[in-house]
Write an enzyme that holds these catalytic residues in place. Structure first.
Site, PDB file in Angstrom:
ATOM      1  N   ASN A   1       0.911  -1.234  -0.016  1.00  7.17           N
ATOM      2  CA  ASN A   1       0.023   0.056   0.030  1.00  7.17           C
ATOM      3  C   ASN A   1       0.898   1.235   0.030  1.00  7.17           C
ATOM      4  O   ASN A   1       1.510   1.474   0.976  1.00  7.17           O
ATOM      5  CB  ASN A   1      -0.899  -0.120   1.285  1.00  7.17           C
ATOM      6  CG  ASN A   1      -1.792   1.250   1.516  1.00  7.17           C
ATOM      7  OD1 ASN A   1      -1.801   2.084   0.532  1.00  7.17           O
ATOM      8  ND2 ASN A   1      -2.289   1.378   2.713  1.00  7.17           N
ATOM      9  N   TRP A   2       1.056   1.744  -1.110  1.00  3.59           N
ATOM     10  CA  TRP A   2       1.819   3.212  -1.428  1.00  3.59           C
ATOM     11  C   TRP A   2       1.257   4.381  -0.684  1.00  3.59           C
ATOM     12  O   TRP A   2       2.199   5.210  -0.707  1.00  3.59           O
ATOM     13  CB  TRP A   2       2.241   3.302  -2.827  1.00  3.59           C
ATOM     14  CG  TRP A   2       3.367   2.366  -3.136  1.00  3.59           C
ATOM     15  CD1 TRP A   2       3.813   1.215  -2.544  1.00  3.59           C
ATOM     16  CD2 TRP A   2       4.067   2.359  -4.683  1.00  3.59           C
ATOM     17  NE1 TRP A   2       4.950   0.666  -3.363  1.00  3.59           N
ATOM     18  CE2 TRP A   2       4.899   1.461  -4.684  1.00  3.59           C
ATOM     19  CE3 TRP A   2       3.795   3.098  -5.692  1.00  3.59           C
ATOM     20  CZ2 TRP A   2       5.685   1.309  -5.697  1.00  3.59           C
ATOM     21  CZ3 TRP A   2       4.667   3.169  -6.813  1.00  3.59           C
ATOM     22  CH2 TRP A   2       5.514   1.964  -6.841  1.00  3.59           C
ATOM     23  N   LYS A   3       0.068   4.313  -0.288  1.00  6.68           N
ATOM     24  CA  LYS A   3      -0.529   5.466   0.359  1.00  6.68           C
ATOM     25  C   LYS A   3      -0.319   6.633  -0.505  1.00  6.68           C
ATOM     26  O   LYS A   3      -0.269   6.634  -1.840  1.00  6.68           O
ATOM     27  CB  LYS A   3      -0.205   5.775   1.593  1.00  6.68           C
ATOM     28  CG  LYS A   3      -0.310   4.555   2.562  1.00  6.68           C
ATOM     29  CD  LYS A   3      -0.038   4.886   4.063  1.00  6.68           C
ATOM     30  CE  LYS A   3      -0.142   3.185   4.803  1.00  6.68           C
ATOM     31  NZ  LYS A   3      -0.278   3.258   6.231  1.00  6.68           N
TER      32      LYS A   3
ATOM     33  N   HIS B   1      -9.630   1.485   5.079  1.00  4.96           N
ATOM     34  CA  HIS B   1      -8.404   1.844   5.712  1.00  4.96           C
ATOM     35  C   HIS B   1      -8.493   2.730   6.560  1.00  4.96           C
ATOM     36  O   HIS B   1      -9.452   3.719   6.524  1.00  4.96           O
ATOM     37  CB  HIS B   1      -7.309   2.269   4.680  1.00  4.96           C
ATOM     38  CG  HIS B   1      -5.963   2.309   5.361  1.00  4.96           C
ATOM     39  ND1 HIS B   1      -5.437   3.174   6.201  1.00  4.96           N
ATOM     40  CD2 HIS B   1      -4.863   1.392   4.984  1.00  4.96           C
ATOM     41  CE1 HIS B   1      -4.110   2.874   6.457  1.00  4.96           C
ATOM     42  NE2 HIS B   1      -4.003   1.650   5.933  1.00  4.96           N
TER      43      HIS B   1
ATOM     44  N   GLU C   1      -5.498  -4.336  10.690  1.00  2.95           N
ATOM     45  CA  GLU C   1      -4.529  -3.447  11.114  1.00  2.95           C
ATOM     46  C   GLU C   1      -4.899  -2.617  12.395  1.00  2.95           C
ATOM     47  O   GLU C   1      -5.749  -1.780  11.987  1.00  2.95           O
ATOM     48  CB  GLU C   1      -4.507  -2.351   9.908  1.00  2.95           C
ATOM     49  CG  GLU C   1      -3.870  -2.992   8.401  1.00  2.95           C
ATOM     50  CD  GLU C   1      -3.287  -2.295   7.505  1.00  2.95           C
ATOM     51  OE1 GLU C   1      -2.400  -2.690   6.850  1.00  2.95           O
ATOM     52  OE2 GLU C   1      -4.026  -0.951   7.303  1.00  2.95           O
TER      53      GLU C   1
ATOM     54  N   SER D   1       3.416  -1.930  10.493  1.00  5.39           N
ATOM     55  CA  SER D   1       4.750  -2.107  10.762  1.00  5.39           C
ATOM     56  C   SER D   1       5.307  -3.312  10.462  1.00  5.39           C
ATOM     57  O   SER D   1       6.515  -3.557  10.736  1.00  5.39           O
ATOM     58  CB  SER D   1       5.048  -1.649  12.091  1.00  5.39           C
ATOM     59  OG  SER D   1       4.621  -0.339  12.120  1.00  5.39           O
TER      60      SER D   1
ATOM     61  N   GLY E   1       2.604  -1.258   4.079  1.00  5.67           N
ATOM     62  CA  GLY E   1       2.638   0.061   3.808  1.00  5.67           C
ATOM     63  C   GLY E   1       4.136   0.571   3.594  1.00  5.67           C
ATOM     64  O   GLY E   1       4.518   0.622   2.503  1.00  5.67           O
ATOM     65  N   GLY E   2       4.656   1.128   4.703  1.00  9.71           N
ATOM     66  CA  GLY E   2       5.959   1.770   4.493  1.00  9.71           C
ATOM     67  C   GLY E   2       7.116   0.746   3.979  1.00  9.71           C
ATOM     68  O   GLY E   2       8.102   1.195   2.951  1.00  9.71           O
TER      69      GLY E   2
HETATM   70  P1  PGA Z   1       2.629   0.260   7.331  1.00  4.37           P
HETATM   71  O1  PGA Z   1       1.231   0.375   6.984  1.00  4.37           O
HETATM   72  O2  PGA Z   1       3.128  -1.300   6.928  1.00  4.37           O
HETATM   73  O3  PGA Z   1       3.362   1.498   7.076  1.00  4.37           O
HETATM   74  O4  PGA Z   1       2.354   0.181   8.900  1.00  4.37           O
HETATM   75  C1  PGA Z   1       0.344  -0.531   6.661  1.00  4.37           C
HETATM   76  C2  PGA Z   1      -0.857   0.098   6.076  1.00  4.37           C
HETATM   77  O5  PGA Z   1      -1.378   1.263   6.627  1.00  4.37           O
HETATM   78  O6  PGA Z   1      -1.692  -0.351   5.261  1.00  4.37           O
END
Ligand code: PGA
Length: 224
Positions: A9-11, A93, A142, A182, A203-204
């Site tokens: 998920n690149w946001k 989300h 999440e 995370s 995400g990150g």
């Molecule tokens: P994260 O994000 O891996 O950076 O914690 C996950 C998400 O929000 O989908």
């Protein structure tokens, strides 16, 4: 061996040049697992073309869909438009629930729009009590506090995450259940080793092609 499902998920990150760099550096081979990359709308066309050209086994997803169909909805991207470029969409989300005040009713409308267009859905829930609409494909547990941007890479305890995912799986045995928050190459195995966790929403870590490839490799090792 578990059938793994890994989603990125690149946001709201990356422009065209950064996406081209990511593609140049992303290198991992896998079979029999699903990898879905959910990116900003602005990058879908480029990634669709490049994934086909490079023959990468990545499916594409969007991170939101309009609750409305085609028509006079300024600024909205409807499900049919997404379906031309992607197979998947993330709905629910926690960042959108919080920042855009998305309610369960709005999300249910988005689910219907996505389903009618033939999009597959990754539905995010923040705990085991959040209602899950009928007809979705994948659910991602999440906890909002564990998202790397707020927790500085502190995850949910893997055993607790496993227990929550087990409760979800018990109620919705047909769904693939992911953990997100995370997750990275270093900790992914502790989640994949939990019997009810079938994959990861990252995400990150997905922003960095090397870190994301390592996350996938380590998840595969833990699942086999
Ligand atoms: P994260 O994000 O891996 O950076 O914690 C996950 C998400 O929000 O989908």
């Amino acid at each position: 061996m578990k059938h793994l499902f890994i989603a990125g998920n690149w946001k709201s990150n990356k422009g065209i040049a950064e996406t081209e760099d990511w593609l140049r550096q992303f290198s991992v081979k896998w079979k029999d697992i699903g990898v879905v990359l959910c990116v900003p709308f602005t990058l879908l066309y480029l990634l669709k073309e490049e994934i086909a050209r490079l023959q990468l086994p990545i499916k594409l997803g969007a991170q939101d869909v309009s609750a409305f169909g085609e028509g006079a909805y300024t600024g909205e991207i409807n499900a049919g438009q997404i379906k031309e470029l992607a197979d998947w969409v993330i709905i629910g989300h926690s960042e959108r629930r919080k920042n855009l005040k998305e309610t369960d009713d709005m999300l249910a409308q988005k689910v219907v729009q996505a389903q009618n267009a033939g999009l597959k859905i990754i539905y995010c829930v923040q705990d085991e009590h959040i209602p899950i609409p009928v007809g979705i494909d994948v659910v991602a547990y999440e906890p909002p506090w564990a998202i790397s941007a707020v927790s500085n890479w502190k995850t949910q305890d893997p055993q607790v995450a496993g227990q929550v995912c087990a409760l979800i799986k018990k109620r919705y045995p047909e769904l693939t259940v992911l953990y997100g928050g995370s997750a990275n190459a270093e900790n992914v195995q502790s989640f994949i080793l939990q019997p009810s966790i079938e994959g990861i929403l990252s995400g990150g870590a997905s922003l960095d092609p090397v870190k994301f490839a390592n996350l996938i490799k380590n998840a595969i090792i833990a699942s086999s």
